[in-house]
Scaffold this motif. Structure first.
Motif, PDB file in Angstrom:
ATOM      1  N   ALA A  52      70.650  -2.109  42.178  1.00  0.00           N
ATOM      2  CA  ALA A  52      69.367  -2.983  42.139  1.00  0.00           C
ATOM      3  C   ALA A  52      68.837  -3.163  43.569  1.00  0.00           C
ATOM      4  O   ALA A  52      67.667  -3.382  43.557  1.00  0.00           O
ATOM      5  CB  ALA A  52      69.886  -4.381  41.846  1.00  0.00           C
TER       6      ALA A  52
ATOM      7  N   CYS B  93      66.991   0.660  44.357  1.00  0.00           N
ATOM      8  CA  CYS B  93      65.802   0.981  43.576  1.00  0.00           C
ATOM      9  C   CYS B  93      64.436   0.491  44.142  1.00  0.00           C
ATOM     10  O   CYS B  93      63.457   0.735  43.888  1.00  0.00           O
ATOM     11  CB  CYS B  93      65.802   0.758  42.266  1.00  0.00           C
ATOM     12  SG  CYS B  93      66.968   1.803  41.372  1.00  0.00           S
TER      13      CYS B  93
ATOM     14  N   ARG C 139      67.068   3.282  37.519  1.00  0.00           N
ATOM     15  CA  ARG C 139      67.647   2.161  37.584  1.00  0.00           C
ATOM     16  C   ARG C 139      68.705   2.069  36.954  1.00  0.00           C
ATOM     17  O   ARG C 139      69.199   3.179  35.879  1.00  0.00           O
ATOM     18  CB  ARG C 139      66.850   1.042  36.854  1.00  0.00           C
ATOM     19  CG  ARG C 139      65.559   0.603  37.688  1.00  0.00           C
ATOM     20  CD  ARG C 139      64.469  -0.229  36.929  1.00  0.00           C
ATOM     21  NE  ARG C 139      65.164  -1.435  36.226  1.00  0.00           N
ATOM     22  CZ  ARG C 139      64.983  -2.430  35.327  1.00  0.00           C
ATOM     23  NH1 ARG C 139      63.652  -2.168  34.731  1.00  0.00           N
ATOM     24  NH2 ARG C 139      65.476  -3.306  34.963  1.00  0.00           N
TER      25      ARG C 139
END
Length: 365
Positions: free
Chosen positions: A80, A83, A91
């Protein structure tokens, strides 16, 4: 207490994935996971909030001997953050338990394109640029490290944490099953303690996000560059550790290693990260030596566990050659006076294999 909405979504996603896996799915096995590559249908896409009919990778952890540290429970939590700053990284989505779903990154995996051969300078530059981007990920956004984690910049304590992990979590817990084999192939009983005593100080470097597993099977080559996948072993620490694991696991020639180190240093300095290169050459050698030293335990165990029940001479020879290579690489780092030959290692593996089979039968009964 009733399940939270995100828990309900994870449970539903898990059920839909299990149904989907009854159809066609490509299977990719690694050291740590079994990966199923499949296209997700409309119901699962709605649950996850993504486009339907695109390819994803469903990761199911294998039950393996613990040989590497994992300081963060959830790879998805790390992704999280990653990315947001490395847009090329796919993801991840939490599913039920320790299973996860990841966008499938199209491209050619470097281990398929070039499993063992030389790596050209353009690729080395790509790696150097990747390490810069990773080092720039804001640390404050990452999950908190363990309570016993070294303070930022305490590079020697970071290395010592890795050494102590190898001793406490890899060597000692596996002595009951593999201790005689470790001894017979020539691993000193005090290998990690002695290594630590020889490396009591390092130059202080600021801690950054580290991938720690940048090797050919984790690199997807695309027209616009490379994507480094599989962040489950990411940690927070001395950047030279990331460079060292990369050098060792890529199997670089001496010339490639010099090029990679030079490009890494120049890239860091050009990105105003020059302090991360302090003490580069001496301390990098220490981290590379540690990689070779600690790898004797997993390499011996994997070679032994890879033997089939009805192992023949060729199985034992292949396993023994693998162990010999690991011991030979560790000769300098562990200050070994000699390394047992392949025939001696074969005999040690035969003895272990026969005793382990008896032990397994007793346990089953």
């Amino acid at each position: 207490m009733s399940p939270q909405p995100h828990e309900k979504r994870q449970t539903l996603a898990h059920r839909l994935l299990e149904v989907r896996l009854q159809g066609r799915a490509a299977v990719l096995k690694g050291h740590h996971n079994t990966n199923y590559v499949l296209r997700i249908g409309l119901p699962l896409a709605v649950v996850l909030g993504v486009m339907p009919f695109v390819r994803f990778k469903y990761r199911v952890p294998l039950k393996t001997v613990e040989v590497v540290p994992r300081i963060w429970r959830s790879e998805v939590d790390v992704l999280a953050v990653v990315c947001r700053h490395l847009r090329e990284v796919p993801r991840g989505f939490a599913v039920q338990g320790d299973r996860s779903l990841h966008r499938y990154r199209r491209g050619i995996v470097l281990s398929e394109q070039n499993p063992h051969g030389p790596v050209d300078e353009n690729m080395l530059r790509e790696f150097a640029a990747f390490f810069v981007r990773t080092a720039k990920v804001p640390v404050k956004e990452l999950p908190a490290p363990p309570r016993d984690w070294p303070v930022d910049g305490e590079s020697a304590k970071f290395l010592h944490w890795l050494i102590e992990f190898t001793e406490r979590r890899v060597h000692l817990p596996n002595r009951e099953r593999f201790g005689d084999l470790f001894d017979q192939v020539g691993i000193p009983a005090d290998a990690m303690a002695a290594f630590k005593e020889r490396h009591l100080s390092l130059v202080s470097r600021r801690f950054v996000l580290l991938h720690t597993d940048v090797h050919r099977a984790n690199v997807v080559v695309r027209r616009k560059g490379i994507t480094v996948i599989d962040w489950e072993l990411a940690i927070y620490g001395d950047p030279l550790h990331d460079l060292a694991t990369h050098i060792v696991r890529m199997g670089y020639s001496p010339t490639e290693r010099r090029q990679m180190v030079d490009l890494w240093e120049r890239a860091m300095q050009a990105a105003d990260l020059g302090p991360l290169t302090a003490g580069l050459h001496d301390d990098l050698d220490t981290y590379v030596d540690f990689e070779y030293a600690q790898s004797v335990y997993p390499d011996v165990m994997r070679a032994a566990l890879g033997l089939p029940t009805e192992a023949g001479d060729e199985h034992f020879r292949v396993a023994a050659e693998r162990v010999w290579s690991a011991m030979d690489r560790a000769r300098g780092p562990l200050e070994l006076k000699s390394v047992k030959d392949v025939d001696q290692i074969m005999e040690a593996l035969r003895k272990w294999h026969s005793m382990d089979a008896v032990s397994a039968e007793t346990t089953v009964v």
